[in-house]
Scaffold this active site. Structure first.
Site, PDB file in Angstrom:
ATOM      1  N   ARG A 139       0.830  -1.204   0.000  1.00 28.79           N
ATOM      2  CA  ARG A 139       0.000   0.000   0.000  1.00 28.79           C
ATOM      3  C   ARG A 139       0.869   1.260   0.000  1.00 28.79           C
ATOM      4  O   ARG A 139       1.000   1.948  -0.997  1.00 28.79           O
ATOM      5  CB  ARG A 139      -0.933  -0.008   1.225  1.00 28.79           C
ATOM      6  CG  ARG A 139      -2.096   0.981   1.147  1.00 28.79           C
ATOM      7  CD  ARG A 139      -1.779   2.388   1.541  1.00 28.79           C
ATOM      8  NE  ARG A 139      -1.339   2.495   2.939  1.00 28.79           N
ATOM      9  CZ  ARG A 139      -0.881   3.618   3.466  1.00 28.79           C
ATOM     10  NH1 ARG A 139      -0.797   4.716   2.733  1.00 28.79           N
ATOM     11  NH2 ARG A 139      -0.473   3.641   4.730  1.00 28.79           N
ATOM     12  N   ASP A 140       1.537   1.532   1.107  1.00 29.24           N
ATOM     13  CA  ASP A 140       2.264   2.795   1.233  1.00 29.24           C
ATOM     14  C   ASP A 140       3.471   2.825   0.304  1.00 29.24           C
ATOM     15  O   ASP A 140       3.814   3.878  -0.248  1.00 29.24           O
ATOM     16  CB  ASP A 140       2.720   2.968   2.692  1.00 29.24           C
ATOM     17  CG  ASP A 140       2.872   4.421   3.092  1.00 29.24           C
ATOM     18  OD1 ASP A 140       2.783   5.301   2.210  1.00 29.24           O
ATOM     19  OD2 ASP A 140       3.100   4.689   4.280  1.00 29.24           O
ATOM     20  N   HIS A 168       3.630   4.058  12.969  1.00 28.07           N
ATOM     21  CA  HIS A 168       3.868   4.074  11.525  1.00 28.07           C
ATOM     22  C   HIS A 168       4.906   5.155  11.262  1.00 28.07           C
ATOM     23  O   HIS A 168       4.605   6.339  11.295  1.00 28.07           O
ATOM     24  CB  HIS A 168       2.531   4.387  10.823  1.00 28.07           C
ATOM     25  CG  HIS A 168       2.603   4.485   9.334  1.00 28.07           C
ATOM     26  ND1 HIS A 168       2.315   3.425   8.511  1.00 28.07           N
ATOM     27  CD2 HIS A 168       2.927   5.512   8.507  1.00 28.07           C
ATOM     28  CE1 HIS A 168       2.441   3.793   7.240  1.00 28.07           C
ATOM     29  NE2 HIS A 168       2.812   5.066   7.218  1.00 28.07           N
ATOM     30  N   HIS A 216       7.996   6.876   8.945  1.00 30.75           N
ATOM     31  CA  HIS A 216       8.748   6.996   7.692  1.00 30.75           C
ATOM     32  C   HIS A 216      10.211   7.248   8.040  1.00 30.75           C
ATOM     33  O   HIS A 216      10.529   7.793   9.102  1.00 30.75           O
ATOM     34  CB  HIS A 216       8.160   8.107   6.816  1.00 30.75           C
ATOM     35  CG  HIS A 216       6.919   7.663   6.110  1.00 30.75           C
ATOM     36  ND1 HIS A 216       6.866   7.373   4.777  1.00 30.75           N
ATOM     37  CD2 HIS A 216       5.670   7.421   6.593  1.00 30.75           C
ATOM     38  CE1 HIS A 216       5.650   6.972   4.444  1.00 30.75           C
ATOM     39  NE2 HIS A 216       4.894   6.996   5.533  1.00 30.75           N
ATOM     40  N   CYS A 232      10.149   9.642  -1.570  1.00 32.32           N
ATOM     41  CA  CYS A 232       9.510  10.887  -1.952  1.00 32.32           C
ATOM     42  C   CYS A 232      10.208  11.418  -3.184  1.00 32.32           C
ATOM     43  O   CYS A 232      11.406  11.625  -3.177  1.00 32.32           O
ATOM     44  CB  CYS A 232       9.658  11.873  -0.788  1.00 32.32           C
ATOM     45  SG  CYS A 232       9.225  13.553  -1.227  1.00 32.32           S
ATOM     46  N   ASN A 290       8.766   4.110   4.129  1.00 31.08           N
ATOM     47  CA  ASN A 290       8.605   3.564   5.474  1.00 31.08           C
ATOM     48  C   ASN A 290       9.908   2.948   5.941  1.00 31.08           C
ATOM     49  O   ASN A 290      10.841   2.754   5.172  1.00 31.08           O
ATOM     50  CB  ASN A 290       7.525   2.478   5.439  1.00 31.08           C
ATOM     51  CG  ASN A 290       6.173   3.047   5.102  1.00 31.08           C
ATOM     52  OD1 ASN A 290       5.722   2.942   3.965  1.00 31.08           O
ATOM     53  ND2 ASN A 290       5.538   3.670   6.063  1.00 31.08           N
TER      54      ASN A 290
END
Lengths: 326, 326
Positions: free
Chosen positions: B15-16, B209, B211, B242, B251
């Protein structure tokens, strides 16, 4: 309000970083780099090793490097020396601090400096005697190698490591630090062993020297801070690494460490933007060498301020924003 | 002896990770990847997002991916949904868990999902009502975004974050986790905020969670563990990143996290060698995409054993040894 707690970041890039890469950094670039690191606020720099140039040609200019570093006002000039001969040369060169690498395991000691641990303890005793007799102002630190695990012996017990720490205290060194030479340490072990070091050795308990081989470096720093450690070694750009493990970096990255400490409220005296700017010297002098670190790419976060209240010295970049992040 | 403490590593790479890169992973490769992750011992995987395909073409095959994941015995199948419509689709697809991203700041909420925080709270209320009425077995987690700092608003106070956490509890979500969306968090802040989350929300306190934008991910995990967190999100190979910050990873890296947790004595149920082997699927399906992580390059240390006493499933590589390391 109590005063802001301080942590000494001891920069080891010019020694541990440069000795671990194939390229030899030109002397002029080394001098500019060390000056830039000091100007960025680093108060202690391990500028090289006193070792035979035929073994480590990267360190052939150590005397010139030390002489330059000693001209920088306020800088604590440290070096590494693996034996009596190197220590004597370091003392004569006028350094402020000599770190002696002492392996916990015989396997590592033999492979690294071709001495048994017993022979190395005897050598340290002689080095301390020389210091006491002729160079009483020089500080001696034992850097206890493979303190958390060994590429040759495998697992290293806390008791084995502490036995070597006590042997070093009996030799009369001023400080005993623990080194995770090959990235074996985990935070539980780091917290436990540094707490024991402090409990058993009091003010002779020294700093933490972590390699980032398995990406655990800053996590181990958090644990070391919990255990009361106040000196942390790091290398600009994580310079170093291991030729047999691509991508496995050397020491923890000074830039990322400085950011973490300042964000946590520890005053390091470092200007992170000035530190990041010093990477340009490495990039130019060591073409093709990997420069690690996240903060140099991401910049300081919006709203960041240093532990002492300072604002960043350079404009902060815009962050990124993606669709539906979490 | 008490039993080994357990930590749930929740894999969010599908997902991420996949939503944050430009490439679109072919569906067949996604399915193989998710199967390989589950086979490596990951018990919860966030397999994608229920969002319009025109906004995130990487997630266009979410229904097929969920259907496949639900066939894997024992796997807890999670997805992200940013609104009522996506949540309803997720419920109907039969997922076990839906994570709702809820920003602490208006600036981030508007930029991310074009709703104010107040509008998002109302949306969550409606989502919980739908779940309660028609899909009572689906778990709902609020993933509180920019909980530690915001690329738009800058500094975020603990009180601001806790206000949103309490609003989520009042909406009736089952768990409230904290997300460091852009790598702003530091270990001091993480420990403080998660302790407060546990103190004020009890068993509704959810996972962490992080990053790794500024390289602080695993350091923040150490702090989260101290505060009692038992679920940690991570992404295989740190997939994501990014586009505006080269080298700033997404992550935290699942491989490095799993190694840290097991080395610290936390049972994750993960086979790190099998997990590392699953990277081959990514390398083949996402050519040119950076795959992060240190443990995959360095291997497990000599003498390593898992928290539950297991030995590694693959032979351990030889370590490296350089001249005069410390």
């Amino acid at each position: 309000m109590s005063s802001t707690p301080r942590i000494l970041v001891s920069e080891v890039g010019p020694r541990d970083g440069l000795q671990s890469i194939k390229s030899v950094m030109p002397t002029a670039a080394k001098l500019r780099w060390i000056s830039a690191l000091a100007a960025a606020g680093l108060k202690e720099i391990e500028v090289g090793s006193f070792v035979p140039a035929r073994l480590l040609p990267q360190m052939a200019d150590i005397r010139e490097v030390v002489a330059h570093a000693l001209t920088i006002p306020g800088l604590h000039v440290a070096v590494l020396a693996p034996n009596l001969r190197g220590s004597q040369s370091a003392f004569e060169a006028g350094v402020h601090k000599v770190t002696l690498p002492v392996s916990v395991t015989n396997g590592h000691a033999m492979a690294n400096i071709r001495k048994t641990t017993g022979e190395m303890i005897q050598e340290v005793r002689e080095i301390v005697a020389l210091r006491n007799a002729q160079f009483p102002r020089v500080q001696i630190e034992a850097g206890v190698s493979v303190a958390f695990g060994c590429t040759i012996a495998g697992t290293v017990s806390d008791d084995e490591t502490m036995r070597m720490c006590h042997a070093m205290a009996e030799c009369g060194v001023d400080e005993i630090g623990l080194s995770d030479t090959s990235g074996y340490a985990n935070p539980t072990q780091v917290r436990r062993l540094f707490r024991r070091l402090h409990a058993e050795l009091g003010d002779r308990a020294g700093g933490a020297h972590f390699h980032n081989t398995r990406g655990q470096g800053l996590a181990n720093v958090v644990a070391a801070l919990d255990a009361g450690v106040t000196t942390i070694d790091a290398s600009q750009a994580g310079l170093g690494g291991c030729p047999y493990a691509p991508g496995a970096t050397g020491n923890i990255v000074t830039e990322d460490l400085a950011f973490m400490l300042e964000a946590m409220g520890y005053d390091t005296g470092i200007d992170i933007d000035a530190l990041v700017a010093a990477r340009a010297i490495l990039a130019e002098a060591l073409p093709g060498e990997a420069l690690y670190g996240h903060v140099p790419d991401a910049g300081l976060p919006k709203g960041f301020s240093y532990a002492d209240g300072r604002a960043p010295s350079a404009p902060q970049p815009e962050g990124c924003l993606l669709g539906v992040p979490q």
